[in-house]
Motif scaffolding. Structure first.
Motif, PDB file in Angstrom:
ATOM      1  N   ARG A   1     109.039  76.000  -0.657  1.00 57.36           N
ATOM      2  CA  ARG A   1     108.747  75.948  -2.098  1.00 57.36           C
ATOM      3  C   ARG A   1     110.022  76.081  -2.928  1.00 57.36           C
ATOM      4  NH1 ARG A   1     103.394  79.881  -2.386  1.00 57.36           N
ATOM      5  NH2 ARG A   1     101.869  78.334  -1.667  1.00 57.36           N
ATOM      6  N   ILE A   2     110.869  77.035  -2.546  1.00 59.69           N
ATOM      7  CA  ILE A   2     112.131  77.233  -3.266  1.00 59.69           C
ATOM      8  C   ILE A   2     113.002  76.001  -3.140  1.00 59.69           C
ATOM      9  CG2 ILE A   2     114.310  78.521  -3.216  1.00 59.69           C
ATOM     10  CD1 ILE A   2     112.651  81.018  -2.525  1.00 59.69           C
ATOM     11  N   ALA A   3     113.089  75.444  -1.931  1.00 59.34           N
ATOM     12  CA  ALA A   3     113.937  74.275  -1.705  1.00 59.34           C
ATOM     13  C   ALA A   3     113.442  73.059  -2.483  1.00 59.34           C
ATOM     14  CB  ALA A   3     114.005  73.962  -0.212  1.00 59.34           C
ATOM     15  N   LEU A   4     112.121  72.883  -2.568  1.00 59.91           N
ATOM     16  CA  LEU A   4     111.573  71.740  -3.311  1.00 59.91           C
ATOM     17  C   LEU A   4     111.901  71.841  -4.794  1.00 59.91           C
ATOM     18  CD1 LEU A   4     108.057  71.324  -1.629  1.00 59.91           C
ATOM     19  CD2 LEU A   4     109.970  69.685  -1.561  1.00 59.91           C
ATOM     20  N   LEU A   5     111.671  73.019  -5.385  1.00 62.28           N
ATOM     21  CA  LEU A   5     111.954  73.194  -6.808  1.00 62.28           C
ATOM     22  C   LEU A   5     113.454  73.094  -7.078  1.00 62.28           C
ATOM     23  CD1 LEU A   5     111.021  73.761  -9.644  1.00 62.28           C
ATOM     24  CD2 LEU A   5     110.948  76.204  -9.110  1.00 62.28           C
ATOM     25  N   ALA A   6     114.256  73.711  -6.219  1.00 59.32           N
ATOM     26  CA  ALA A   6     115.707  73.647  -6.387  1.00 59.32           C
ATOM     27  C   ALA A   6     116.195  72.208  -6.287  1.00 59.32           C
ATOM     28  CB  ALA A   6     116.398  74.505  -5.329  1.00 59.32           C
ATOM     29  N   THR A   7     115.645  71.446  -5.363  1.00 57.89           N
ATOM     30  CA  THR A   7     116.067  70.047  -5.194  1.00 57.89           C
ATOM     31  C   THR A   7     115.724  69.223  -6.420  1.00 57.89           C
ATOM     32  OG1 THR A   7     115.752  70.222  -2.793  1.00 57.89           O
ATOM     33  CG2 THR A   7     115.873  68.016  -3.721  1.00 57.89           C
ATOM     34  N   LEU A   8     114.563  69.450  -7.000  1.00 51.86           N
ATOM     35  CA  LEU A   8     114.187  68.730  -8.220  1.00 51.86           C
ATOM     36  C   LEU A   8     115.196  69.000  -9.333  1.00 51.86           C
ATOM     37  CD1 LEU A   8     112.230  67.050  -9.920  1.00 51.86           C
ATOM     38  CD2 LEU A   8     110.924  69.144 -10.350  1.00 51.86           C
ATOM     39  N   ILE A   9     115.564  70.265  -9.512  1.00 54.01           N
ATOM     40  CA  ILE A   9     116.547  70.621 -10.542  1.00 54.01           C
ATOM     41  C   ILE A   9     117.904  70.012 -10.226  1.00 54.01           C
ATOM     42  CG2 ILE A   9     117.752  72.548 -11.650  1.00 54.01           C
ATOM     43  CD1 ILE A   9     115.244  74.257 -11.073  1.00 54.01           C
ATOM     44  N   GLU A  10     118.290  70.047  -8.959  1.00 51.73           N
ATOM     45  CA  GLU A  10     119.578  69.487  -8.547  1.00 51.73           C
ATOM     46  C   GLU A  10     119.641  67.990  -8.799  1.00 51.73           C
ATOM     47  OE1 GLU A  10     119.493  72.705  -4.939  1.00 51.73           O
ATOM     48  OE2 GLU A  10     119.515  70.563  -4.465  1.00 51.73           O
TER      49      GLU A  10
ATOM     50  N   GLY B   1     120.298  67.950  -0.378  1.00 50.85           N
ATOM     51  CA  GLY B   1     120.067  69.077  -1.273  1.00 50.85           C
ATOM     52  C   GLY B   1     118.952  69.975  -0.769  1.00 50.85           C
ATOM     53  N   PHE B   2     117.883  69.364  -0.281  1.00 50.00           N
ATOM     54  CA  PHE B   2     116.753  70.140   0.232  1.00 50.00           C
ATOM     55  C   PHE B   2     117.159  70.926   1.473  1.00 50.00           C
ATOM     56  CE2 PHE B   2     113.063  70.627   3.001  1.00 50.00           C
ATOM     57  CZ  PHE B   2     112.155  71.223   2.144  1.00 50.00           C
ATOM     58  N   ALA B   3     117.878  70.272   2.396  1.00 51.29           N
ATOM     59  CA  ALA B   3     118.283  70.938   3.632  1.00 51.29           C
ATOM     60  C   ALA B   3     119.235  72.102   3.347  1.00 51.29           C
ATOM     61  CB  ALA B   3     118.945  69.931   4.574  1.00 51.29           C
ATOM     62  N   ARG B   4     120.166  71.888   2.399  1.00 47.80           N
ATOM     63  CA  ARG B   4     121.099  72.975   2.065  1.00 47.80           C
ATOM     64  C   ARG B   4     120.375  74.123   1.379  1.00 47.80           C
ATOM     65  NH1 ARG B   4     123.251  76.695   1.994  1.00 47.80           N
ATOM     66  NH2 ARG B   4     125.372  77.328   1.415  1.00 47.80           N
ATOM     67  N   SER B   5     119.436  73.813   0.498  1.00 44.33           N
ATOM     68  CA  SER B   5     118.657  74.855  -0.174  1.00 44.33           C
ATOM     69  C   SER B   5     117.813  75.631   0.831  1.00 44.33           C
ATOM     70  CB  SER B   5     117.746  74.237  -1.240  1.00 44.33           C
ATOM     71  OG  SER B   5     118.498  73.605  -2.248  1.00 44.33           O
ATOM     72  N   LEU B   6     117.295  74.932   1.818  1.00 45.32           N
ATOM     73  CA  LEU B   6     116.454  75.557   2.835  1.00 45.32           C
ATOM     74  C   LEU B   6     117.231  76.586   3.653  1.00 45.32           C
ATOM     75  CD1 LEU B   6     113.453  75.100   3.749  1.00 45.32           C
ATOM     76  CD2 LEU B   6     114.384  73.687   5.590  1.00 45.32           C
ATOM     77  N   GLY B   7     118.527  76.327   3.852  1.00 44.26           N
ATOM     78  CA  GLY B   7     119.328  77.215   4.674  1.00 44.26           C
ATOM     79  C   GLY B   7     120.141  78.236   3.917  1.00 44.26           C
TER      80      GLY B   7
ATOM     81  N   SER C   1     123.674  74.283  -3.668  1.00 48.23           N
ATOM     82  CA  SER C   1     123.399  72.933  -3.176  1.00 48.23           C
ATOM     83  C   SER C   1     123.829  71.831  -4.136  1.00 48.23           C
ATOM     84  CB  SER C   1     121.898  72.783  -2.891  1.00 48.23           C
ATOM     85  OG  SER C   1     121.441  73.793  -2.033  1.00 48.23           O
ATOM     86  N   PHE C   2     124.014  72.169  -5.404  1.00 50.54           N
ATOM     87  CA  PHE C   2     124.319  71.169  -6.419  1.00 50.54           C
ATOM     88  C   PHE C   2     125.520  70.280  -6.080  1.00 50.54           C
ATOM     89  CE2 PHE C   2     126.853  69.947 -10.107  1.00 50.54           C
ATOM     90  CZ  PHE C   2     125.957  69.147 -10.797  1.00 50.54           C
ATOM     91  N   PRO C   3     126.649  70.829  -5.583  1.00 50.25           N
ATOM     92  CA  PRO C   3     127.806  69.961  -5.319  1.00 50.25           C
ATOM     93  C   PRO C   3     127.506  68.801  -4.370  1.00 50.25           C
ATOM     94  CG  PRO C   3     128.479  72.252  -5.262  1.00 50.25           C
ATOM     95  CD  PRO C   3     126.984  72.254  -5.347  1.00 50.25           C
ATOM     96  N   LEU C   4     126.686  69.029  -3.348  1.00 45.33           N
ATOM     97  CA  LEU C   4     126.333  67.959  -2.419  1.00 45.33           C
ATOM     98  C   LEU C   4     125.583  66.838  -3.128  1.00 45.33           C
ATOM     99  CD1 LEU C   4     125.132  69.919   0.751  1.00 45.33           C
ATOM    100  CD2 LEU C   4     127.144  68.453   0.582  1.00 45.33           C
TER     101      LEU C   4
END
Length: 216
Positions: A14-23, A149-155, A96-99
């Protein structure tokens, strides 16, 4: 036991999905600006955008604590960030944003400027150029950016631990659950979570490798 096993996995996703959308939204915006314009201080701004990529995650977490904590923006924000779900999202976004940004900027910069020139000669405005030329031609880069972005947020671990803490059922993500399991001697449980994390990341990276048009 089953619920406690899946809880950090679901929270992480859930965190990775929302973070990826923002990124994606912020990454497209900054990449579009940086790829098409020149201004004083551009290199300094880009260095700041890429800095979380090379900083230790704990350093990123400390900076976020200073910015979002009680002595920072928390007094003016409508929701608290420190030791909350939103803090975990903020940490994942910054790390994750820089990627995501770099992937988009590379794609936008590689497009033939003659395409934009021809479109504007036909009366297209900047928004139409972006929507009908840059985005369609950068579709593969967008998919790559989403997955990376999703993979980096996940980890993400270090920054999240400092900003959001390790609260089971609320902010305990998969990396933190693994760490706590090892600390408490539950090595088999930690290994199962590690295998889940590896399987998710492997599937995502494998998908990137097989995107249409990618050289093999």
């Amino acid at each position: 036991m089953v619920e406690s096993f899946w809880s950090p996995i679901i929270i992480s996703i859930r965190i990775a999905l929302l973070a990826t959308l923002i990124e994606i939204l912020t990454g497209i915006l900054f990449a579009w600006i940086m790829a098409r314009t020149s201004f004083r201080g551009k290199s300094l701004l880009e260095t700041c955008l890429l800095l979380p990529l090379v900083l230790p995650p704990t350093a990123v977490g400390l900076f976020l604590l200073a910015v979002l904590g009680k002595d920072g923006l928390e007094r003016f924000l409508p929701i608290p960030f420190i030791f909350t779900y939103w803090g975990a999202v903020a940490a994942a976004v910054v790390v994750s944003f820089p990627l995501v940004y770099q992937t988009f900027k590379t794609a936008f910069s590689s497009l033939d400027p003659e395409l934009e020139f021809a479109a504007k000669c036909d009366g297209a405005n900047d928004w139409q150029v972006f929507l009908h030329i840059y985005l369609p031609l950068s579709r593969r880069a967008m998919i790559t950016a989403v997955i990376l972005g999703f993979a980096r947020s996940l980890g993400e671990f270090g920054a999240t631990l400092l900003v959001a803490g390790n609260i089971p059922g609320r902010t305990q993500t998969l990396p933190m659950a693994m760490y706590m399991a090892i600390e408490s001697g539950q090595n088999r449980l930690a290994l199962l979570w590690a295998l889940c994390s590896a399987a998710l990341s492997f599937a995502l990276l494998l998908f990137v490798q097989h995107l249409p048009g990618r050289q093999k």
